[in-house]
Enzyme design. Structure first.
Site, PDB file in Angstrom:
ATOM      1  N   SER A 129     -10.988  11.809  -3.121  1.00 38.19           N
ATOM      2  CA  SER A 129      -9.940  11.428  -2.167  1.00 38.19           C
ATOM      3  C   SER A 129     -10.228  12.003  -0.795  1.00 38.19           C
ATOM      4  O   SER A 129     -10.825  13.085  -0.666  1.00 38.19           O
ATOM      5  CB  SER A 129      -8.584  11.949  -2.665  1.00 38.19           C
ATOM      6  OG  SER A 129      -7.594  11.843  -1.660  1.00 38.19           O
ATOM      7  N   TYR A 154      -2.939  18.521  -5.165  1.00 38.59           N
ATOM      8  CA  TYR A 154      -3.650  17.274  -5.447  1.00 38.59           C
ATOM      9  C   TYR A 154      -5.055  17.334  -4.859  1.00 38.59           C
ATOM     10  O   TYR A 154      -6.054  17.056  -5.535  1.00 38.59           O
ATOM     11  CB  TYR A 154      -2.881  16.085  -4.878  1.00 38.59           C
ATOM     12  CG  TYR A 154      -3.667  14.797  -4.876  1.00 38.59           C
ATOM     13  CD1 TYR A 154      -3.992  14.170  -6.073  1.00 38.59           C
ATOM     14  CD2 TYR A 154      -4.095  14.213  -3.687  1.00 38.59           C
ATOM     15  CE1 TYR A 154      -4.729  12.985  -6.091  1.00 38.59           C
ATOM     16  CE2 TYR A 154      -4.820  13.034  -3.684  1.00 38.59           C
ATOM     17  CZ  TYR A 154      -5.132  12.424  -4.885  1.00 38.59           C
ATOM     18  OH  TYR A 154      -5.862  11.259  -4.890  1.00 38.59           O
TER      19      TYR A 154
END
Length: 350
Positions: A129, A154
């Site tokens: 990501s 995350y």
């Protein structure tokens, strides 16, 4: 027929990627997903319904963190290529339920790596990501940049996944390619993403939450550009690099069969411009609730995609307006927006 295992096959990117492989031909595809309720499960089931027409696709409900189930799957299917797209997504949700991120993105990914190790997988492609860039301020973000300062759990689990993959590339010679996705959007997208949430709120006549008073930029990347890049990467298998200079390390390279690529539009867009496009497509002006920056958020994302283009000859090219038009066409059709129907009301509750 190349055997490909796609984890997270009922998810947004996984669904579109399986569709792409089905259309390309030449692949026998096994898809798995745990169908969790992080967002509307019926949307995931709708995606799987579309995939039923793919003759070379088989689906199984399975959680990555199921040690025995994952080991059995690898042993019976014997994938040649693994594409790991399953993950607990969402920056803000990681503040509320951190353990879900460790279970899926760390423990679950370890099961994927172990499956690759013990079953002769010739290429592991995994989703990372843009969040790994964290507190970086130098734009555009390059794979050469240091990513040691995540600003959300995350992001930390995604960086952890990159490190875990590298260790398996080094120890066991498993070719691994990590893909750092930048704000993916499009039809069948995730309802927790801003463009989807804005659409739902506007349809329901509710105010939209606009963080940092609207002063944010994102490198929105259309889903078709994502899956085109992914398919090209499948057969671009990283090799060991004996000339790697360990005295002057480059984070984008390795002595081992491991590579990282950004996949982004290389075009950061203003948040307020995205909102304007949604308003124009729906024909409704949004009520706006301006709020400060949220914990875990960053001001801007911007992908340097030179490495991707040099490797596979492709750079994402869909403009935000073009891509959002396609999303809004799907959205209005799927939820019957504008017809005053029950579907429209249910869309606002997603």
């Amino acid at each position: 027929m190349t055997r490909v295992l796609v984890t997270g096959a009922a998810g947004f990117v996984g669904f579109h990627f399986v569709k792409r492989l089905c259309a390309s031909g030449g692949y026998t595809i096994m898809g798995i997903d745990n169908l969790n309720d992080y967002y509307d499960v019926s949307l995931k089931q709708g995606r799987l319904k579309v995939l039923e027409s793919c003759k070379n696709f088989t689906f199984k409900v399975l959680d990555l963190a199921d040690d025995a189930g994952m080991a059995a799957l690898f042993s019976t299917f014997k994938p040649e290529i693994v594409v790991n797209l399953a993950a607990q997504a969402g920056v803000r949700y990681s503040l509320q339920n951190p353990k879900a991120y460790v279970q899926s993105n760390v423990t679950g990914f370890l099961n994927v790596l172990e499956g690759c190790r013990h079953n002769g997988v010739r290429h592991l492609v995994f989703a990372s990501s843009s969040s790994v860039y964290g507190a970086n301020r130098k734009l555009p973000f390059s794979e050469k940049d240091n990513v040691d300062h995540p600003v959300s759990l995350y992001a930390a689990t995604k960086k952890g996944g990159e490190l875990m993959a590298h260790s398996y590339a080094h120890l066991y010679g498993i070719p691994c390619t990590g893909l750092r996705f930048f704000t993916v959007y499009g039809p069948w997208g995730r309802p927790d993403m801003a463009y989807f949430k804005f659409s739902n709120a506007i349809v329901a006549g509710k105010a939209i939450d606009v963080y940092n008073n609207g002063d944010m930029k994102r490198d929105f990347t259309y889903i078709d550009d994502i899956v085109e890049s992914m398919e090209r990467v499948l057969e671009f298998i990283p090799q060991s690099n004996p000339s790697y200079d360990a005295m002057n390390p480059d984070p984008s390279l390795s002595a081992d069969p491991y590579r990282i690529y950004n996949i982004g539009a290389h075009s950061p867009e203003n948040l307020m411009d995205l909102i304007q496009i949604v308003e124009e497509e729906l024909g409704i002006e949004a009520k706006k609730n301006f709020l400060p920056m949220q914990p875990g958020d960053v001001y801007a994302t911007y992908a340097d995609t030179d490495s991707l283009e040099a490797a596979v000859g492709f750079r994402p090219k869909t403009s935000l307006r073009e891509g959002m038009k396609k999303f809004m066409e799907w959205y209005k059709d799927y939820y019957s927006v504008g017809a005053g129907s029950a579907q429209q009301k249910s869309a606002a509750k997603v």
